[in-house]
Enzyme design. Structure first.
Site, PDB file in Angstrom:
ATOM      1  N   HIS A   5      34.955  45.470  35.155  1.00  0.00           N
ATOM      2  CA  HIS A   5      36.314  45.465  35.693  1.00  0.00           C
ATOM      3  C   HIS A   5      37.327  44.990  34.654  1.00  0.00           C
ATOM      4  O   HIS A   5      38.498  45.376  34.698  1.00  0.00           O
ATOM      5  CB  HIS A   5      36.391  44.581  36.930  1.00  0.00           C
ATOM      6  CG  HIS A   5      35.805  45.219  38.148  1.00  0.00           C
ATOM      7  ND1 HIS A   5      35.968  44.701  39.417  1.00  0.00           N
ATOM      8  CD2 HIS A   5      35.065  46.352  38.306  1.00  0.00           C
ATOM      9  CE1 HIS A   5      35.344  45.477  40.295  1.00  0.00           C
ATOM     10  NE2 HIS A   5      34.777  46.473  39.634  1.00  0.00           N
TER      11      HIS A   5
ATOM     12  N   HIS B 141      23.742  48.790  39.024  1.00  0.00           N
ATOM     13  CA  HIS B 141      23.873  48.665  40.482  1.00  0.00           C
ATOM     14  C   HIS B 141      22.511  48.388  41.116  1.00  0.00           C
ATOM     15  O   HIS B 141      22.426  47.905  42.243  1.00  0.00           O
ATOM     16  CB  HIS B 141      24.469  49.944  41.081  1.00  0.00           C
ATOM     17  CG  HIS B 141      25.919  50.143  40.739  1.00  0.00           C
ATOM     18  ND1 HIS B 141      26.504  51.391  40.662  1.00  0.00           N
ATOM     19  CD2 HIS B 141      26.909  49.257  40.452  1.00  0.00           C
ATOM     20  CE1 HIS B 141      27.783  51.265  40.346  1.00  0.00           C
ATOM     21  NE2 HIS B 141      28.049  49.985  40.222  1.00  0.00           N
TER      22      HIS B 141
END
Length: 650
Positions: free
Chosen positions: A137, A390
């Site tokens: 991010h 993930h």
């Protein structure tokens, strides 16, 4: 008897299929990798930059990091393309197989390949999972296209295609396959393609489309501070160098988002907290919100400490100096404490991402900044390789008391975009302890149903599928194929499905053979996920190669990198540098929360080699090294900020 890592790894991979007893040799990569300093470029689609003030602080929007090319690394630059695009028209249309047929259904690939199986990483904890999202991010953010009125584009509503699908090239919903036991076969799953340079007029219509990165590609803690002056100013209190907070029940929290319905769950109860942060994704999931709160509080901890050392400094100086320290500490943690778990310390050393530290060189600079290397985010890294992790996500988050006994658990899917849960009772502190005490899932081809069936479900029974999104996002960006990526990394290039033996487990090869007509059609996201890991790392050779290239560029193309001492005006002193290098993730936990104990290696589970200790023995930064004694030398340094460097954007 305690089983060793290699024994457990072989046990898991034998049981769950990411191994093959007939492998010819261990997977490996060439060191150094051939794409380490590849000549990659990025279009600059943001504001024109032509004149740079000579300042000791990095800009918010990335401008003027490179003085000769001041637009390099700015927000709204495009992602870098390592491989030739696979758009079916070479411009923007979604890829097709070599025969012209549609690519395999992304949801069906998810169902058949990326199942939910309970596996545990015997070393990494949940913090080791969540921190990877903090890094991504910081460096990367796509923006989905909007409709003609500038509103959210809807291509699939309540499982049915909308009229936008017929006319809008940004619509790419996924049709649910016949064998789906969660969603109604024949219905649709929403997917909107990302904005590109071509669609905002940055390049002509006949050029290939490249997606825009809405944040800077630098590791500059933009998730805390924002990526523009406007965003940053909205986060500041303008008192004592602090970021703004609000106090509820005796604890400080981020301020309320201006438009909570845009970033938080729309069906939530009115009045629930919805945080404002440097990145709008701050509320996305529970543990991410916890870490974002920690980082905000740690900035204020540093600013307050600097104020005590230098009470004469004004708010702007305190803010900028605190920001520079926070950025430096996080860069150090990322490279020397966190990334070695994913990439392998030896691989990072061999490719000069890091250098071996000793007591003798702890104060020394690393002066290999390269002004010719274009800063940017490689789309194959952001959209394929890094999304592999993930797999580390745990579907249920454990809450722990200070003594590490159980305090309950939180289901991940019940609190997407609803940070209110962390403010209830003592949940915040219990989640902080749980972050470091709970094991992450193992890095393998298996993904919890909390992200493959219930992602962002809100008040509905089921939600989206993150693995489906990962696959179709790679196609949206026209990523080169798995075969192309292996060739670029100078790895063996499979020409037939039989050639995949020793690279990918045999049971997965059978599925790939049924789904793809030829090895050349395999998506990079899919093939890279299924590879057997390179020993000492948590990735196969293709993804490992790509990530090493990314994080080499991230460091070497950043003029403000914390270890760079070429320009003494912007660099830390040797003593300051040594103190920064001593700060760890455990330090941030101790200084930003009410917990009193933690294990020294805060990305690892508790073990005899990593026992819980008092925060009193965890190292802290020595802010007295930033004392401004008002010497003429310091004042002369400050005066240089009036100088400027002007250059045309190249």
């Amino acid at each position: 008897m305690v089983m060793g890592f290699a024994v457990l790894y072989n046990l898991f991979t034998t049981l769950f299929g990411n191994n093959d007893s007939s492998t010819a040799s261990e997977p490996s990569i060439p060191n150094p990798i051939p794409i380490l300093d590849a000549n990659l470029t990025a279009s600059v689609c943001g504001q024109e930059v032509s004149c740079c003030p000579y300042t000791r602080y990095r800009s918010l929007d990335g401008s003027c990091n490179n003085l000769e090319n001041p637009g390099w690394g700015t927000t709204k630059s495009t992602y870098m393309r390592l491989l030739e695009n696979r758009y079916s028209d070479s411009i923007f249309k979604l890829p097709r197989m070599d025969t012209g047929d549609n690519m395999p259904n992304a949801r069906e690939l998810s169902i058949r390949l990326f199942k939910d199986k309970i596996t545990y990483d015997i070393e990494l904890n949940v913090n080791g999972m969540q921190w990877g999202q903090v890094i991504t991010h910081d460096m990367s953010k796509l923006e989905e296209a909007t409709d003609a009125a500038g509103q959210t584009l809807v291509c699939c509503r309540n499982g049915k295609l909308t009229s936008e699908v017929l006319t809008n090239e940004f619509c790419a919903p996924v049709i649910v396959p016949y064998n789906d036991r969660v969603h109604r076969p024949g219905s649709c799953l929403e997917f909107v393609r990302a904005d590109t340079d071509r669609h905002i007029g940055c390049v002509s219509d006949d050029q290939e489309a490249n997606q825009l990165n809405m944040v800077t590609p630098f590791m500059d803690s933009s998730m805390i501070y924002g990526s523009t002056d406007e965003e940053s100013n909205a986060l500041r209190s303008f008192e004592n160098g602090n970021l703004e907070t609000v106090t509820r029940r005796g604890r400080e929290w981020p301020p309320q988002a201006q438009d909570p319905e845009e970033t938080c769950e729309g069906d939530a109860l009115p009045g629930e907290p919805c945080y404002k942060g440097g990145d709008t994704r701050i509320n996305q999931n529970t543990e991410l919100s916890v870490l974002q709160v920690l980082l905000l509080l740690w900035h204020n901890f540093i600013a307050d400490g600097l104020s005590e050392v230098n009470p004469q400094w004004d708010d702007q100086t305190l803010f900028q100096e605190a920001r520079s320290i926070v950025v430096a500490v996080l860069q150090n943690i990322n490279y020397y404490e966190y990334l070695p778990y994913l990439l392998g310390e030896k691989n990072m050393l061999d490719n000069k991402l890091i250098y071996r530290r000793t007591p003798a060189n702890i104060r020394e600079y690393i002066n290999d900044y390269d002004p010719i290397l274009v800063p940017g985010v490689i789309m194959e890294s952001a959209t394929a390789a890094l999304r592999y992790f993930h797999t580390l996500i745990q579907g249920y988050l454990l809450k722990k008391f200070e003594d590490r006994s159980d305090a309950g658990e939180i289901r991940l899917s019940e609190w997407y975009n609803r940070p209110v849960v962390i403010e209830r009772n003592n949940t915040f502190d219990q989640l902080v302890v749980g972050l470091t005490a709970q094991s992450a899932s193992a890095t393998d081809p298996f993904f919890t149903v909390e992200v493959t069936e219930y992602l962002f479900r809100g008040m509905k029974k089921v939600g989206r599928d993150l693995r489906t999104v990962d696959v179709i996002r790679g196609r949206d960006m026209g990523l080169g194929s798995y075969q192309q990526a292996r060739a670029a990394c100078n790895l063996t290039v499979p020409r037939t499905f039989e050639d995949l033996r020793g690279i990918i487990g045999s049971n997965f090869i059978k599925i790939l053979r049924r789904q793809y007509q030829d090895v050349s059609n395999i998506d990079l996201t899919v093939g890279g996920t299924l590879e057997i890991h390179v020993p000492g790392s948590r990735a196969g050779p293709t993804f490992l190669c790509i990530m090493l290239a990314q994080f080499y560029r991230t460091r070497v193309a950043d003029r403000f990198w914390f270890e760079n001492g070429i320009d003494e005006y912007i660099s830390f002193t040797p003593d300051q540098l040594a103190s920064i290098r001593g700060v760890t993730m455990a330090s941030i936990f101790c200084e930003s929360t009410d917990i009193g104990t933690i294990q020294p290696a805060a990305f690892e589970v508790i073990s005899p080699d990593n026992p819980v200790v008092s925060c009193d023995v965890i190292p802290s930064i020595d802010l007295t090294l930033w004392r401004d004694d008002g010497t003429e030398e310091y004042e002369a340094q400050q005066d240089q900020s009036a100088k400027g460097v002007c250059a045309g954007r190249k």
